[in-house]
Motif scaffolding. Structure first.
Motif, PDB file in Angstrom:
ATOM      1  N   PRO A  65      85.114 -52.368  27.373  1.00  0.00           N
ATOM      2  CA  PRO A  65      86.418 -53.008  27.666  1.00  0.00           C
ATOM      3  C   PRO A  65      86.905 -52.142  28.737  1.00  0.00           C
ATOM      4  O   PRO A  65      86.816 -50.889  28.791  1.00  0.00           O
ATOM      5  N   ALA A  66      87.878 -52.760  29.639  1.00  0.00           N
ATOM      6  CA  ALA A  66      88.598 -51.669  30.688  1.00  0.00           C
ATOM      7  C   ALA A  66      89.389 -50.626  30.090  1.00  0.00           C
ATOM      8  O   ALA A  66      89.303 -49.684  30.469  1.00  0.00           O
ATOM      9  N   GLU A  67      90.062 -50.807  28.608  1.00  0.00           N
ATOM     10  CA  GLU A  67      90.778 -49.733  28.225  1.00  0.00           C
ATOM     11  C   GLU A  67      89.822 -48.589  27.903  1.00  0.00           C
ATOM     12  O   GLU A  67      90.281 -47.337  27.901  1.00  0.00           O
ATOM     13  N   ARG A  68      88.560 -48.788  27.607  1.00  0.00           N
ATOM     14  CA  ARG A  68      87.618 -47.837  27.287  1.00  0.00           C
ATOM     15  C   ARG A  68      86.959 -47.074  28.530  1.00  0.00           C
ATOM     16  O   ARG A  68      86.588 -45.902  28.377  1.00  0.00           O
ATOM     17  N   ARG A  69      87.346 -47.562  29.650  1.00  0.00           N
ATOM     18  CA  ARG A  69      86.864 -47.130  30.808  1.00  0.00           C
ATOM     19  C   ARG A  69      88.002 -45.877  31.469  1.00  0.00           C
ATOM     20  O   ARG A  69      87.592 -45.562  32.720  1.00  0.00           O
ATOM     21  N   ILE A  70      89.028 -45.852  30.865  1.00  0.00           N
ATOM     22  CA  ILE A  70      90.136 -44.974  31.442  1.00  0.00           C
ATOM     23  C   ILE A  70      89.721 -43.486  31.074  1.00  0.00           C
ATOM     24  O   ILE A  70      89.702 -43.299  29.862  1.00  0.00           O
ATOM     25  N   VAL A  71      89.689 -42.608  31.888  1.00  0.00           N
ATOM     26  CA  VAL A  71      89.346 -41.091  31.790  1.00  0.00           C
ATOM     27  C   VAL A  71      90.425 -40.385  32.218  1.00  0.00           C
ATOM     28  O   VAL A  71      91.037 -40.480  33.390  1.00  0.00           O
ATOM     29  N   VAL A 104      88.824 -35.941  29.111  1.00  0.00           N
ATOM     30  CA  VAL A 104      87.736 -34.759  29.489  1.00  0.00           C
ATOM     31  C   VAL A 104      87.732 -33.500  28.802  1.00  0.00           C
ATOM     32  O   VAL A 104      86.613 -33.060  28.190  1.00  0.00           O
ATOM     33  N   ARG A 105      88.889 -32.973  28.412  1.00  0.00           N
ATOM     34  CA  ARG A 105      88.898 -31.901  27.595  1.00  0.00           C
ATOM     35  C   ARG A 105      88.341 -32.083  26.155  1.00  0.00           C
ATOM     36  O   ARG A 105      87.731 -31.301  25.674  1.00  0.00           O
ATOM     37  N   HIS A 106      88.612 -33.111  25.725  1.00  0.00           N
ATOM     38  CA  HIS A 106      88.506 -33.660  24.313  1.00  0.00           C
ATOM     39  C   HIS A 106      86.782 -33.772  24.077  1.00  0.00           C
ATOM     40  O   HIS A 106      86.274 -33.275  23.381  1.00  0.00           O
ATOM     41  N   ALA A 107      86.498 -34.688  25.018  1.00  0.00           N
ATOM     42  CA  ALA A 107      84.925 -34.979  25.109  1.00  0.00           C
ATOM     43  C   ALA A 107      84.194 -33.744  25.222  1.00  0.00           C
ATOM     44  O   ALA A 107      83.052 -33.667  24.791  1.00  0.00           O
ATOM     45  N   LEU A 108      84.360 -32.948  26.392  1.00  0.00           N
ATOM     46  CA  LEU A 108      83.673 -31.775  26.629  1.00  0.00           C
ATOM     47  C   LEU A 108      83.614 -30.738  25.693  1.00  0.00           C
ATOM     48  O   LEU A 108      82.553 -30.012  25.244  1.00  0.00           O
ATOM     49  N   ALA A 109      85.023 -30.456  24.745  1.00  0.00           N
ATOM     50  CA  ALA A 109      84.872 -29.636  23.792  1.00  0.00           C
ATOM     51  C   ALA A 109      83.816 -29.945  22.888  1.00  0.00           C
ATOM     52  O   ALA A 109      83.390 -28.962  21.991  1.00  0.00           O
ATOM     53  N   ALA A 110      83.581 -30.893  22.435  1.00  0.00           N
ATOM     54  CA  ALA A 110      82.676 -31.607  21.560  1.00  0.00           C
ATOM     55  C   ALA A 110      81.052 -31.271  21.755  1.00  0.00           C
ATOM     56  O   ALA A 110      80.320 -31.096  21.081  1.00  0.00           O
ATOM     57  N   THR A 111      80.726 -30.596  23.146  1.00  0.00           N
ATOM     58  CA  THR A 111      79.791 -30.345  23.739  1.00  0.00           C
ATOM     59  C   THR A 111      79.646 -28.908  24.160  1.00  0.00           C
ATOM     60  O   THR A 111      78.733 -28.577  24.933  1.00  0.00           O
ATOM     61  N   GLU A 112      80.735 -28.212  23.911  1.00  0.00           N
ATOM     62  CA  GLU A 112      80.597 -26.687  24.032  1.00  0.00           C
ATOM     63  C   GLU A 112      79.381 -25.993  23.636  1.00  0.00           C
ATOM     64  O   GLU A 112      78.776 -26.338  22.740  1.00  0.00           O
ATOM     65  N   ASP A 122      74.997 -38.868  32.417  1.00  0.00           N
ATOM     66  CA  ASP A 122      75.028 -38.109  31.159  1.00  0.00           C
ATOM     67  C   ASP A 122      76.633 -37.633  31.062  1.00  0.00           C
ATOM     68  O   ASP A 122      77.082 -37.805  30.046  1.00  0.00           O
ATOM     69  N   LEU A 123      77.181 -37.209  32.145  1.00  0.00           N
ATOM     70  CA  LEU A 123      78.520 -36.916  31.976  1.00  0.00           C
ATOM     71  C   LEU A 123      79.607 -38.019  31.727  1.00  0.00           C
ATOM     72  O   LEU A 123      80.371 -37.964  30.890  1.00  0.00           O
ATOM     73  N   LEU A 124      79.398 -39.199  32.233  1.00  0.00           N
ATOM     74  CA  LEU A 124      80.261 -40.472  32.210  1.00  0.00           C
ATOM     75  C   LEU A 124      79.917 -40.696  30.773  1.00  0.00           C
ATOM     76  O   LEU A 124      81.119 -41.425  30.146  1.00  0.00           O
ATOM     77  N   MET A 149      82.788 -41.403  28.058  1.00  0.00           N
ATOM     78  CA  MET A 149      83.097 -42.646  27.463  1.00  0.00           C
ATOM     79  C   MET A 149      82.809 -42.751  26.115  1.00  0.00           C
ATOM     80  O   MET A 149      83.029 -43.674  25.432  1.00  0.00           O
ATOM     81  N   GLY A 150      82.293 -41.641  25.408  1.00  0.00           N
ATOM     82  CA  GLY A 150      81.872 -41.601  24.049  1.00  0.00           C
ATOM     83  C   GLY A 150      80.567 -42.235  23.752  1.00  0.00           C
ATOM     84  O   GLY A 150      80.647 -42.905  22.644  1.00  0.00           O
ATOM     85  N   THR A 151      79.756 -42.617  24.883  1.00  0.00           N
ATOM     86  CA  THR A 151      78.494 -43.409  24.623  1.00  0.00           C
ATOM     87  C   THR A 151      77.522 -42.548  24.966  1.00  0.00           C
ATOM     88  O   THR A 151      76.708 -42.660  25.947  1.00  0.00           O
ATOM     89  N   PRO A 152      77.180 -41.573  24.237  1.00  0.00           N
ATOM     90  CA  PRO A 152      75.941 -40.321  24.768  1.00  0.00           C
ATOM     91  C   PRO A 152      74.540 -40.933  24.843  1.00  0.00           C
ATOM     92  O   PRO A 152      74.539 -42.201  23.893  1.00  0.00           O
ATOM     93  N   VAL A 153      73.844 -40.758  25.886  1.00  0.00           N
ATOM     94  CA  VAL A 153      72.611 -41.207  26.028  1.00  0.00           C
ATOM     95  C   VAL A 153      71.494 -40.170  25.954  1.00  0.00           C
ATOM     96  O   VAL A 153      71.781 -38.933  25.908  1.00  0.00           O
ATOM     97  N   GLY A 154      70.209 -40.732  25.708  1.00  0.00           N
ATOM     98  CA  GLY A 154      69.346 -39.804  25.603  1.00  0.00           C
ATOM     99  C   GLY A 154      68.947 -38.945  26.598  1.00  0.00           C
ATOM    100  O   GLY A 154      69.057 -39.204  27.788  1.00  0.00           O
ATOM    101  N   PRO A 155      68.186 -37.790  26.407  1.00  0.00           N
ATOM    102  CA  PRO A 155      67.872 -36.970  27.875  1.00  0.00           C
ATOM    103  C   PRO A 155      66.653 -37.703  28.345  1.00  0.00           C
ATOM    104  O   PRO A 155      65.971 -38.567  27.829  1.00  0.00           O
ATOM    105  N   ARG A 156      66.482 -37.430  29.619  1.00  0.00           N
ATOM    106  CA  ARG A 156      65.707 -37.959  30.748  1.00  0.00           C
ATOM    107  C   ARG A 156      64.333 -37.513  30.259  1.00  0.00           C
ATOM    108  O   ARG A 156      63.324 -38.287  30.409  1.00  0.00           O
TER     109      ARG A 156
END
Length: 215
Positions: free
Chosen positions: A2-8, A13-21, A189-191, A195-202
């Motif tokens: 949904p469009a509302e989930r594509r708003i960054v 950014v800070r919330h999402a990246l803090a989870a992957t520190e 990977d970043l996006l 977006m809260g939809t992590p993908v597996g490593p290449r």
């Protein structure tokens, strides 16, 4: 999605990246070929988040004119996060003190050179003043809105046969330009994280990578 989930936003950014520190100061074992790149996120005058992309110089021996993050090979004894900041300063004049390095993304190995690339993400409070500080390496600097990159139809993926291996190759359509290959994989990977939809490593991570959740 949904469009509302594509708003960054900056908060997103800070919330999402803090989870992957993660352990940012990686130094591979002696003899291991490694490079680092820096994805710089900053708001434009309207508050819209952008990512800095460079167009590689036509003077380079490989990947002439392609779009990429600033970055390059690690110097002896140098941590990879330091490599990413140093290369960004040398290539586009980025002052290391103007950004905060927030996270490390999934490392990937290039298909042709076999070199590990470790991507880092840095956040700036305002668009940094950049220029082609190394014209031998950089022809142009682009500020690409994240809003565009997450629009339907912009991203696609193909599978290429390279010898006996089958490599997934990512693409982002910028209109007259295309981001593809390793840079597009890192953007993917970043996006996905934002977006809260992590993908597996290449590819499997290098053995020297700490098991700290940033893979």
């Amino acid at each position: 999605m949904p469009a509302e989930r594509r708003i960054v936003t900056g908060e997103t950014v800070r919330h999402a990246l803090a989870a992957t520190e993660a352990n940012l100061h990686l130094t591979p074992p002696s003899g291991e070929r490694a490079a680092a790149v820096l994805a710089v996120l900053s708001p434009n005058v309207d508050g819209e988040l952008e990512v800095v992309i460079t167009r590689r110089s036509q003077q380079l021996r490989t990947h002439r004119g392609e779009l990429s993050f600033p970055g390059g090979g690690q110097d002896p004894g140098e941590s990879l996060v330091r490599t990413a900041l140093r290369e960004a300063h040398e290539e586009v004049g980025l002052e290391p003190t103007s950004v905060e390095v927030m996270a490390r993304l999934q490392p990937l190995r290039t298909a042709l050179s076999g070199r590990w690339i470790v991507p880092y993400v840095a956040v700036a409070d305002a668009r940094p003043h950049l220029w082609a500080a190394s014209p031998v390496e950089v022809d142009e600097i682009l500020y690409v809105p994240l809003r565009h990159l997450v629009q339907p139809g912009v991203f696609w993926e193909e599978r290429w046969d390279l010898g006996v291996a089958h490599w997934p190759v990512s693409f982002f359509d910028l209109g007259p330009d295309v981001i593809w290959g390793a840079t597009a994989s890192m953007l993917r990977d970043l996006l996905a994280r934002l977006m809260g939809t992590p993908v597996g490593p290449r590819v499997d991570s290098p053995l020297w990578l700490p098991d700290d959740g940033a893979r």
